[in-house]
Design an enzyme around this catalytic site. Structure first.
Site, PDB file in Angstrom:
ATOM      1  CG  ASN A  98      -0.095  -0.100   2.534  1.00  0.00           C
ATOM      2  OD1 ASN A  98       0.136  -1.213   3.017  1.00  0.00           O
ATOM      3  ND2 ASN A  98       0.352   1.023   3.094  1.00  0.00           N
ATOM      4  CG  HIS A 428      11.239  -5.203  13.856  1.00  0.00           C
ATOM      5  ND1 HIS A 428      11.421  -5.115  15.228  1.00  0.00           N
ATOM      6  CD2 HIS A 428      10.138  -4.460  13.594  1.00  0.00           C
ATOM      7  CE1 HIS A 428      10.475  -4.362  15.761  1.00  0.00           C
ATOM      8  NE2 HIS A 428       9.675  -3.957  14.786  1.00  0.00           N
TER       9      HIS A 428
END
Length: 506
Positions: A98, A428
Protein backbone atom coordinates in the site's frame (compact mmCIF):
# COMPACT_ATOMS: atom_id res chain seq x y z
CA UNK A 1 -2.52 6.09 -11.34
CA UNK A 2 -2.82 4.97 -14.94
CA UNK A 3 0.13 4.79 -17.29
CA UNK A 4 1.73 6.20 -19.31
CA UNK A 5 3.64 8.53 -17.04
CA UNK A 6 6.27 11.00 -18.16
CA UNK A 7 9.00 9.21 -20.13
CA UNK A 8 11.89 10.38 -17.93
CA UNK A 9 12.68 11.52 -14.38
CA UNK A 10 15.76 12.49 -12.46
CA UNK A 11 14.89 9.97 -9.73
CA UNK A 12 12.59 6.96 -9.56
CA UNK A 13 11.91 5.56 -6.07
CA UNK A 14 10.44 2.06 -5.93
CA UNK A 15 8.45 1.77 -2.70
CA UNK A 16 6.64 4.49 -0.73
CA UNK A 17 7.50 3.41 2.82
CA UNK A 18 9.51 5.44 5.36
CA UNK A 19 12.91 5.05 3.67
CA UNK A 20 11.72 5.56 0.11
CA UNK A 21 9.90 8.67 1.30
CA UNK A 22 13.07 9.84 3.03
CA UNK A 23 14.94 9.79 -0.28
CA UNK A 24 12.11 11.75 -1.87
CA UNK A 25 12.10 14.38 0.89
CA UNK A 26 15.88 14.82 0.99
CA UNK A 27 16.33 15.02 -2.79
CA UNK A 28 13.32 17.33 -3.07
CA UNK A 29 14.85 19.75 -0.57
CA UNK A 30 18.49 19.50 -1.63
CA UNK A 31 17.94 19.52 -5.41
CA UNK A 32 15.18 22.04 -6.22
CA UNK A 33 15.10 21.12 -9.91
CA UNK A 34 14.82 17.35 -9.58
CA UNK A 35 11.75 15.57 -10.94
CA UNK A 36 10.85 12.54 -8.85
CA UNK A 37 8.56 9.56 -9.43
CA UNK A 38 7.48 7.19 -6.66
CA UNK A 39 6.32 3.77 -7.87
CA UNK A 40 4.10 1.77 -5.48
CA UNK A 41 2.52 -1.61 -6.25
CA UNK A 42 -0.25 -1.08 -3.69
CA UNK A 43 -3.21 1.31 -3.53
CA UNK A 44 -3.73 4.60 -1.72
CA UNK A 45 -5.51 3.77 1.52
CA UNK A 46 -5.64 7.15 3.26
CA UNK A 47 -5.99 10.85 2.72
CA UNK A 48 -3.36 12.26 2.75
CA UNK A 49 -1.57 9.40 0.99
CA UNK A 50 0.80 7.57 3.31
CA UNK A 51 -1.10 8.46 6.47
CA UNK A 52 -1.11 6.01 9.36
CA UNK A 53 -4.25 3.87 9.53
CA UNK A 54 -4.49 4.46 13.29
CA UNK A 55 -5.37 8.06 12.46
CA UNK A 56 -8.53 6.93 10.63
CA UNK A 57 -11.26 7.50 13.19
CA UNK A 58 -14.00 5.39 11.60
CA UNK A 59 -13.60 1.71 12.48
CA UNK A 60 -14.98 0.40 9.19
CA UNK A 61 -12.88 2.75 7.04
CA UNK A 62 -9.80 1.78 9.02
CA UNK A 63 -10.58 -1.92 8.51
CA UNK A 64 -11.10 -1.32 4.77
CA UNK A 65 -7.71 0.39 4.55
CA UNK A 66 -6.08 -2.54 6.30
CA UNK A 67 -7.75 -5.07 4.02
CA UNK A 68 -6.69 -3.11 0.94
CA UNK A 69 -3.07 -3.38 2.13
CA UNK A 70 -3.01 -7.17 2.07
CA UNK A 71 -2.11 -7.48 -1.60
CA UNK A 72 -3.49 -9.60 -4.42
CA UNK A 73 -5.45 -12.78 -3.87
CA UNK A 74 -4.94 -15.47 -2.91
CA UNK A 75 -3.77 -13.80 0.27
CA UNK A 76 -3.54 -15.11 3.82
CA UNK A 77 -4.25 -12.22 6.18
CA UNK A 78 -1.76 -11.87 9.00
CA UNK A 79 -1.68 -8.96 11.41
CA UNK A 80 -4.18 -6.29 10.26
CA UNK A 81 -2.80 -4.62 7.13
CA UNK A 82 -0.47 -7.48 6.19
CA UNK A 83 -0.61 -10.81 4.38
CA UNK A 84 1.32 -13.93 5.31
CA UNK A 85 3.82 -15.33 2.83
CA UNK A 86 3.29 -19.04 3.62
CA UNK A 87 6.97 -19.55 4.46
CA UNK A 88 7.47 -22.74 6.52
CA UNK A 89 10.83 -21.60 7.94
CA UNK A 90 9.34 -18.23 8.94
CA UNK A 91 5.60 -18.89 9.40
CA UNK A 92 4.71 -15.36 10.50
CA UNK A 93 6.58 -13.61 7.66
CA UNK A 94 4.25 -10.95 6.25
CA UNK A 95 4.25 -7.85 4.07
CA UNK A 96 2.05 -4.84 3.40
CA UNK A 97 1.33 -3.55 -0.10
CA UNK A 98 0.00 0.00 0.00
CA UNK A 99 1.04 3.62 -0.28
CA UNK A 100 3.09 4.24 2.84
CA UNK A 101 4.14 0.60 3.12
CA UNK A 102 4.54 -0.67 6.66
CA UNK A 103 4.77 2.99 7.70
CA UNK A 104 0.97 3.04 7.54
CA UNK A 105 0.70 0.21 10.09
CA UNK A 106 3.78 0.29 12.35
CA UNK A 107 3.89 0.81 16.12
CA UNK A 108 5.93 4.03 15.59
CA UNK A 109 8.63 3.03 18.10
CA UNK A 110 11.90 4.81 17.30
CA UNK A 111 14.64 3.91 19.79
CA UNK A 112 18.26 4.66 18.97
CA UNK A 113 20.54 1.64 18.60
CA UNK A 114 23.27 1.13 21.17
CA UNK A 115 26.35 -0.96 21.92
CA UNK A 116 26.68 -3.81 19.40
CA UNK A 117 23.64 -2.63 17.45
CA UNK A 118 25.65 0.31 16.13
CA UNK A 119 27.25 0.08 12.67
CA UNK A 120 30.98 -0.08 13.36
CA UNK A 121 32.23 1.37 10.07
CA UNK A 122 30.18 4.60 10.20
CA UNK A 123 31.73 7.16 12.61
CA UNK A 124 29.59 7.43 15.73
CA UNK A 125 29.29 11.23 15.65
CA UNK A 126 28.25 11.16 12.01
CA UNK A 127 25.68 8.43 12.61
CA UNK A 128 24.25 10.39 15.53
CA UNK A 129 23.68 13.32 13.18
CA UNK A 130 21.79 11.09 10.78
CA UNK A 131 19.75 9.61 13.63
CA UNK A 132 18.85 13.15 14.74
CA UNK A 133 17.74 13.95 11.19
CA UNK A 134 15.64 10.77 11.15
CA UNK A 135 13.97 11.87 14.38
CA UNK A 136 13.09 15.17 12.70
CA UNK A 137 11.66 13.48 9.62
CA UNK A 138 9.54 11.08 11.67
CA UNK A 139 8.49 13.63 14.34
CA UNK A 140 9.93 11.51 17.14
CA UNK A 141 9.06 12.45 20.72
CA UNK A 142 10.07 10.78 23.98
CA UNK A 143 7.50 12.59 26.11
CA UNK A 144 4.28 12.39 24.07
CA UNK A 145 2.69 9.94 26.51
CA UNK A 146 4.13 11.21 29.77
CA UNK A 147 0.61 11.67 31.13
CA UNK A 148 -0.46 8.09 30.42
CA UNK A 149 -1.85 6.47 33.58
CA UNK A 150 0.65 4.42 35.60
CA UNK A 151 3.49 5.09 33.11
CA UNK A 152 5.72 6.59 35.81
CA UNK A 153 5.05 3.65 38.10
CA UNK A 154 5.81 1.16 35.33
CA UNK A 155 9.14 2.82 34.53
CA UNK A 156 10.04 3.19 38.20
CA UNK A 157 9.58 -0.53 38.80
CA UNK A 158 11.47 -1.48 35.64
CA UNK A 159 14.33 0.91 36.43
CA UNK A 160 14.69 -0.52 39.92
CA UNK A 161 15.25 -3.92 38.36
CA UNK A 162 17.34 -3.10 35.24
CA UNK A 163 19.21 0.21 35.62
CA UNK A 164 21.97 -0.75 38.02
CA UNK A 165 25.32 -0.66 36.19
CA UNK A 166 23.92 0.70 32.93
CA UNK A 167 25.15 3.95 31.34
CA UNK A 168 22.58 6.75 31.24
CA UNK A 169 21.76 6.16 27.56
CA UNK A 170 20.90 2.50 28.21
CA UNK A 171 18.60 2.89 31.21
CA UNK A 172 14.84 2.42 31.30
CA UNK A 173 13.10 5.36 29.63
CA UNK A 174 9.93 6.38 27.81
CA UNK A 175 9.90 4.83 24.35
CA UNK A 176 10.66 7.44 21.66
CA UNK A 177 7.61 7.42 19.40
CA UNK A 178 6.88 8.91 15.98
CA UNK A 179 3.88 11.05 16.89
CA UNK A 180 2.62 14.58 16.49
CA UNK A 181 0.97 16.27 19.46
CA UNK A 182 -1.92 18.58 18.62
CA UNK A 183 -2.74 21.77 20.53
CA UNK A 184 -5.63 19.97 22.28
CA UNK A 185 -3.24 17.29 23.58
CA UNK A 186 -4.34 14.46 21.28
CA UNK A 187 -1.77 12.67 19.16
CA UNK A 188 -1.55 11.36 15.62
CA UNK A 189 0.85 8.64 14.52
CA UNK A 190 3.47 9.43 11.90
CA UNK A 191 3.09 7.80 8.51
CA UNK A 192 5.05 8.59 5.39
CA UNK A 193 2.89 11.67 4.84
CA UNK A 194 4.84 13.17 7.74
CA UNK A 195 8.19 12.12 6.26
CA UNK A 196 7.34 13.59 2.84
CA UNK A 197 6.16 16.93 4.23
CA UNK A 198 5.60 19.51 1.50
CA UNK A 199 7.14 17.19 -1.12
CA UNK A 200 3.86 15.25 -1.12
CA UNK A 201 2.01 18.28 -2.45
CA UNK A 202 4.51 19.54 -5.03
CA UNK A 203 4.16 18.98 -8.77
CA UNK A 204 7.81 17.90 -9.01
CA UNK A 205 6.92 14.71 -7.12
CA UNK A 206 4.56 12.18 -8.72
CA UNK A 207 3.12 9.09 -7.06
CA UNK A 208 2.10 6.14 -9.21
CA UNK A 209 0.10 3.78 -7.03
CA UNK A 210 -0.96 0.31 -8.24
CA UNK A 211 2.15 0.45 -10.39
CA UNK A 212 4.52 -2.52 -10.19
CA UNK A 213 8.22 -2.16 -10.93
CA UNK A 214 9.28 -5.27 -12.85
CA UNK A 215 12.94 -4.50 -13.50
CA UNK A 216 15.66 -1.92 -13.08
CA UNK A 217 17.30 -1.25 -16.45
CA UNK A 218 21.04 -0.74 -16.73
CA UNK A 219 23.66 -0.72 -19.47
CA UNK A 220 27.36 -1.20 -18.92
CA UNK A 221 26.84 -1.05 -15.16
CA UNK A 222 24.97 2.28 -15.36
CA UNK A 223 21.27 2.54 -14.45
CA UNK A 224 19.07 3.91 -17.22
CA UNK A 225 15.59 3.55 -15.72
CA UNK A 226 12.88 1.07 -14.77
CA UNK A 227 10.26 -1.11 -16.40
CA UNK A 228 6.81 -0.91 -14.80
CA UNK A 229 3.32 -2.34 -15.21
CA UNK A 230 0.01 -0.65 -14.42
CA UNK A 231 -1.94 -2.81 -11.93
CA UNK A 232 -5.03 -0.60 -11.79
CA UNK A 233 -6.78 -2.77 -14.40
CA UNK A 234 -6.01 -6.02 -12.61
CA UNK A 235 -2.43 -6.32 -13.77
CA UNK A 236 -3.05 -6.83 -17.48
CA UNK A 237 -1.42 -3.56 -18.45
CA UNK A 238 1.51 -3.55 -20.82
CA UNK A 239 5.08 -2.98 -19.72
CA UNK A 240 6.32 0.60 -19.89
CA UNK A 241 9.93 1.77 -19.70
CA UNK A 242 10.70 4.97 -17.79
CA UNK A 243 14.11 6.61 -18.03
CA UNK A 244 15.83 7.80 -14.85
CA UNK A 245 19.18 9.24 -13.85
CA UNK A 246 19.00 7.38 -10.54
CA UNK A 247 16.86 4.66 -8.97
CA UNK A 248 16.23 3.85 -5.31
CA UNK A 249 14.76 0.43 -4.54
CA UNK A 250 12.99 0.64 -1.18
CA UNK A 251 10.55 -2.25 -1.53
CA UNK A 252 11.16 -3.85 1.92
CA UNK A 253 13.65 -6.50 3.01
CA UNK A 254 11.96 -9.31 1.07
CA UNK A 255 10.96 -7.60 -2.17
CA UNK A 256 13.99 -5.35 -2.65
CA UNK A 257 16.32 -8.32 -3.27
CA UNK A 258 13.55 -9.87 -5.37
CA UNK A 259 13.51 -6.86 -7.71
CA UNK A 260 17.30 -6.80 -7.97
CA UNK A 261 17.29 -10.52 -8.77
CA UNK A 262 14.61 -10.00 -11.44
CA UNK A 263 16.76 -7.22 -12.90
CA UNK A 264 19.84 -9.45 -13.22
CA UNK A 265 21.65 -7.56 -10.46
CA UNK A 266 22.84 -10.41 -8.27
CA UNK A 267 25.78 -9.75 -5.95
CA UNK A 268 26.82 -12.75 -3.86
CA UNK A 269 25.25 -11.38 -0.67
CA UNK A 270 21.88 -10.59 -2.28
CA UNK A 271 19.09 -12.00 -0.11
CA UNK A 272 21.52 -13.35 2.49
CA UNK A 273 21.98 -12.41 6.17
CA UNK A 274 18.20 -12.26 6.67
CA UNK A 275 17.56 -11.07 10.20
CA UNK A 276 14.26 -11.33 12.03
CA UNK A 277 14.26 -10.50 15.72
CA UNK A 278 12.95 -13.41 17.84
CA UNK A 279 10.14 -11.98 19.98
CA UNK A 280 9.19 -13.17 23.48
CA UNK A 281 5.95 -11.82 24.99
CA UNK A 282 4.36 -11.73 28.42
CA UNK A 283 1.45 -9.88 30.06
CA UNK A 284 0.78 -8.69 33.62
CA UNK A 285 -1.81 -6.75 35.58
CA UNK A 286 -0.62 -3.94 37.83
CA UNK A 287 -1.29 -4.54 41.56
CA UNK A 288 -4.61 -3.36 42.98
CA UNK A 289 -2.91 -1.02 45.45
CA UNK A 290 -1.14 0.76 42.57
CA UNK A 291 -4.34 1.04 40.52
CA UNK A 292 -6.20 2.38 43.56
CA UNK A 293 -3.80 5.33 43.87
CA UNK A 294 -4.85 6.71 40.47
CA UNK A 295 -8.09 8.39 39.58
CA UNK A 296 -10.23 6.52 37.07
CA UNK A 297 -9.78 7.67 33.50
CA UNK A 298 -12.02 7.36 30.48
CA UNK A 299 -11.67 4.30 28.29
CA UNK A 300 -11.89 6.56 25.23
CA UNK A 301 -8.75 6.07 23.12
CA UNK A 302 -9.60 8.01 19.97
CA UNK A 303 -11.11 11.36 19.06
CA UNK A 304 -13.68 11.71 16.32
CA UNK A 305 -11.02 13.13 13.96
CA UNK A 306 -8.54 10.32 14.57
CA UNK A 307 -6.47 11.89 17.32
CA UNK A 308 -5.12 9.38 19.86
CA UNK A 309 -5.93 10.12 23.49
CA UNK A 310 -2.78 9.70 25.61
CA UNK A 311 -3.60 6.59 27.63
CA UNK A 312 -1.17 4.03 26.23
CA UNK A 313 2.14 4.40 28.01
CA UNK A 314 5.06 2.83 26.15
CA UNK A 315 8.30 2.20 28.03
CA UNK A 316 11.70 1.02 26.84
CA UNK A 317 14.32 -1.31 28.28
CA UNK A 318 17.29 -0.76 25.93
CA UNK A 319 19.54 -3.40 24.44
CA UNK A 320 23.00 -3.89 25.94
CA UNK A 321 25.78 -6.26 24.97
CA UNK A 322 25.33 -8.01 28.34
CA UNK A 323 21.57 -8.33 27.81
CA UNK A 324 21.21 -8.64 24.01
CA UNK A 325 17.52 -7.91 23.82
CA UNK A 326 15.30 -4.85 23.65
CA UNK A 327 12.24 -4.48 25.85
CA UNK A 328 9.08 -2.78 24.61
CA UNK A 329 6.54 -2.37 27.44
CA UNK A 330 3.10 -1.29 26.25
CA UNK A 331 -0.08 -0.45 28.12
CA UNK A 332 -3.77 -0.69 27.24
CA UNK A 333 -4.66 -0.76 23.52
CA UNK A 334 -1.01 -0.68 22.50
CA UNK A 335 -0.31 -4.04 24.14
CA UNK A 336 0.74 -6.79 21.70
CA UNK A 337 -0.88 -9.49 23.86
CA UNK A 338 -4.67 -9.99 23.49
CA UNK A 339 -6.55 -10.57 26.71
CA UNK A 340 -8.71 -13.66 27.15
CA UNK A 341 -10.41 -12.11 30.17
CA UNK A 342 -13.04 -9.59 29.05
CA UNK A 343 -13.64 -8.18 32.55
CA UNK A 344 -13.44 -4.36 32.41
CA UNK A 345 -10.15 -3.05 33.78
CA UNK A 346 -8.73 0.34 34.57
CA UNK A 347 -7.15 1.72 31.37
CA UNK A 348 -3.37 1.39 31.53
CA UNK A 349 -3.37 -1.26 34.24
CA UNK A 350 -2.75 -4.14 31.82
CA UNK A 351 0.83 -4.23 30.61
CA UNK A 352 2.16 -6.21 27.64
CA UNK A 353 5.88 -6.90 27.51
CA UNK A 354 7.67 -7.72 24.27
CA UNK A 355 11.34 -8.67 24.41
CA UNK A 356 13.08 -8.60 20.99
CA UNK A 357 16.31 -10.60 20.69
CA UNK A 358 19.38 -9.86 18.61
CA UNK A 359 19.69 -12.66 16.04
CA UNK A 360 22.85 -14.60 15.35
CA UNK A 361 23.21 -13.24 11.80
CA UNK A 362 24.46 -15.82 9.29
CA UNK A 363 24.62 -15.98 5.50
CA UNK A 364 22.58 -19.20 5.58
CA UNK A 365 19.52 -17.23 6.73
CA UNK A 366 18.39 -15.95 3.38
CA UNK A 367 15.69 -15.49 0.76
CA UNK A 368 16.16 -17.08 -2.65
CA UNK A 369 14.28 -16.62 -5.91
CA UNK A 370 13.17 -18.98 -8.67
CA UNK A 371 13.72 -18.16 -12.32
CA UNK A 372 10.99 -20.50 -13.60
CA UNK A 373 7.97 -19.66 -11.40
CA UNK A 374 6.30 -16.41 -10.36
CA UNK A 375 4.31 -15.12 -7.38
CA UNK A 376 0.92 -13.40 -7.43
CA UNK A 377 2.55 -10.18 -8.69
CA UNK A 378 4.35 -11.97 -11.52
CA UNK A 379 7.73 -11.64 -9.82
CA UNK A 380 10.21 -14.51 -9.18
CA UNK A 381 8.87 -16.87 -6.52
CA UNK A 382 10.64 -16.37 -3.19
CA UNK A 383 11.66 -19.02 -0.67
CA UNK A 384 12.80 -18.14 2.85
CA UNK A 385 15.52 -20.22 4.52
CA UNK A 386 15.74 -19.48 8.22
CA UNK A 387 16.62 -21.20 11.49
CA UNK A 388 17.66 -20.46 15.06
CA UNK A 389 21.24 -21.31 15.95
CA UNK A 390 22.29 -22.68 19.33
CA UNK A 391 23.33 -19.16 20.24
CA UNK A 392 19.86 -17.88 19.30
CA UNK A 393 18.18 -20.50 21.46
CA UNK A 394 20.34 -19.47 24.42
CA UNK A 395 19.48 -15.79 23.84
CA UNK A 396 15.77 -16.61 23.66
CA UNK A 397 15.92 -18.48 26.97
CA UNK A 398 17.75 -15.54 28.55
CA UNK A 399 15.07 -13.20 27.19
CA UNK A 400 12.34 -15.37 28.72
CA UNK A 401 14.04 -15.09 32.10
CA UNK A 402 14.47 -11.32 31.73
CA UNK A 403 10.88 -10.67 30.67
CA UNK A 404 9.63 -12.89 33.53
CA UNK A 405 11.67 -10.82 35.99
CA UNK A 406 10.33 -7.61 34.42
CA UNK A 407 6.76 -8.86 34.63
CA UNK A 408 7.17 -9.95 38.24
CA UNK A 409 8.55 -6.51 39.07
CA UNK A 410 5.42 -4.93 37.57
CA UNK A 411 2.57 -7.05 38.90
CA UNK A 412 0.61 -10.28 38.57
CA UNK A 413 1.23 -12.39 35.43
CA UNK A 414 -1.75 -13.06 33.15
CA UNK A 415 0.03 -15.98 31.47
CA UNK A 416 1.68 -19.01 33.07
CA UNK A 417 4.97 -18.17 31.36
CA UNK A 418 6.34 -15.99 28.56
CA UNK A 419 6.21 -17.49 25.10
CA UNK A 420 8.13 -17.14 21.85
CA UNK A 421 6.10 -15.88 18.91
CA UNK A 422 6.50 -17.65 15.55
CA UNK A 423 9.50 -16.60 13.47
CA UNK A 424 8.69 -13.51 11.41
CA UNK A 425 6.35 -11.99 14.00
CA UNK A 426 8.57 -8.98 14.63
CA UNK A 427 8.11 -7.68 11.04
CA UNK A 428 11.61 -6.19 11.55
CA UNK A 429 13.27 -8.03 8.66
CA UNK A 430 16.79 -6.83 7.95
CA UNK A 431 20.07 -7.58 6.20
CA UNK A 432 19.09 -8.86 2.75
CA UNK A 433 20.82 -5.98 0.92
CA UNK A 434 23.20 -5.13 3.76
CA UNK A 435 25.84 -2.44 3.53
CA UNK A 436 29.56 -2.96 4.02
CA UNK A 437 32.77 -0.92 4.09
CA UNK A 438 34.31 -2.73 1.09
CA UNK A 439 33.10 -4.60 -1.96
CA UNK A 440 33.02 -8.35 -1.40
CA UNK A 441 30.81 -11.36 -0.80
CA UNK A 442 29.27 -10.08 2.46
CA UNK A 443 27.51 -6.88 1.34
CA UNK A 444 25.31 -5.58 -1.45
CA UNK A 445 25.92 -1.86 -1.08
CA UNK A 446 28.49 0.58 0.25
CA UNK A 447 28.14 2.78 3.33
CA UNK A 448 26.05 5.27 1.34
CA UNK A 449 23.64 2.50 0.22
CA UNK A 450 24.95 2.51 -3.37
CA UNK A 451 24.80 -0.95 -4.92
CA UNK A 452 28.30 -2.16 -5.67
CA UNK A 453 29.40 -1.95 -9.32
CA UNK A 454 26.14 -0.37 -10.47
CA UNK A 455 26.19 3.39 -11.04
CA UNK A 456 22.97 5.22 -10.19
CA UNK A 457 21.36 2.52 -8.02
CA UNK A 458 20.62 2.80 -4.30
CA UNK A 459 18.85 0.41 -1.94
CA UNK A 460 16.92 1.47 1.15
CA UNK A 461 15.06 -0.05 4.07
CA UNK A 462 15.76 -2.19 7.09
CA UNK A 463 17.43 -4.60 4.66
CA UNK A 464 20.43 -2.25 4.48
CA UNK A 465 21.23 -2.62 8.21
CA UNK A 466 24.24 -4.97 8.57
CA UNK A 467 24.35 -5.48 12.34
CA UNK A 468 22.47 -7.80 14.68
CA UNK A 469 19.93 -5.42 16.20
CA UNK A 470 17.20 -5.96 18.77
CA UNK A 471 15.65 -2.49 18.75
CA UNK A 472 12.96 -1.36 16.34
CA UNK A 473 14.93 -0.67 13.12
CA UNK A 474 12.95 2.10 11.38
CA UNK A 475 14.85 5.03 12.90
CA UNK A 476 18.16 3.47 11.86
CA UNK A 477 17.01 2.71 8.31
CA UNK A 478 15.62 6.24 7.87
CA UNK A 479 18.95 7.64 9.13
CA UNK A 480 20.82 5.52 6.58
CA UNK A 481 18.43 6.68 3.85
CA UNK A 482 19.09 10.31 4.75
CA UNK A 483 22.82 9.58 4.53
CA UNK A 484 22.43 7.86 1.19
CA UNK A 485 20.32 10.70 -0.20
CA UNK A 486 23.26 13.08 0.10
CA UNK A 487 25.34 10.92 -2.21
CA UNK A 488 22.39 10.60 -4.58
CA UNK A 489 22.06 14.39 -4.86
CA UNK A 490 25.78 14.62 -5.60
CA UNK A 491 25.30 11.99 -8.32
CA UNK A 492 22.50 13.98 -9.96
CA UNK A 493 24.46 17.23 -9.83
CA UNK A 494 27.54 15.57 -11.37
CA UNK A 495 25.41 14.23 -14.23
CA UNK A 496 23.93 17.65 -14.85
CA UNK A 497 27.36 19.28 -14.84
CA UNK A 498 28.73 16.69 -17.24
CA UNK A 499 25.77 17.24 -19.57
CA UNK A 500 26.22 21.03 -19.67
CA UNK A 501 30.02 21.19 -20.07
CA UNK A 502 30.88 21.40 -23.80
CA UNK A 503 33.47 18.96 -25.13
CA UNK A 504 37.02 20.31 -25.14
CA UNK A 505 38.76 21.11 -28.41
CA UNK A 506 41.93 19.25 -29.32
Amino acid sequence: MSLPLSPAYDLVVVGSGPTGSTYVREVFEQHPGARILVVEAGPRISDPPGGHVKNIADDERRAQAQRASEGPSPASPGRPGTRLLAAPDMPAAAVSTNVGGMGAHWTAACPRPGDGERIPFIPAAEMDQHLARAEQLLHVSADAFDDAPFADEVRHRLARHFDDGRPASRRVAPMPLAVTTRPDGSRTWSGTDVVLGSAARDSRVELADRCLCLRVRYEGGVVTGVVVRDLSDGGAGQETEIAASAVVVAADALRTPQLLHASGIRPAALGRYLNDQPQVVFAVRLPDDVVATHDAVTDRTRDEDGGIVPQSGVSWVPYTDDQPFHGQVMQLDASPVPLADTTPVQPGSIVGLGWFCAKDVTSEDRITFADDTNDAFGMPTATIHYRYTDRDLATIEAAKRAVTEAGTALGAPLDPAPFLLPAGSSLHYQGTTRMGPTDGDTSVCDTFSRVWNTVGLWVAGNNVIPTATACNPTLTSVALASRGARSLVEHLLRRETAATVPPSRT
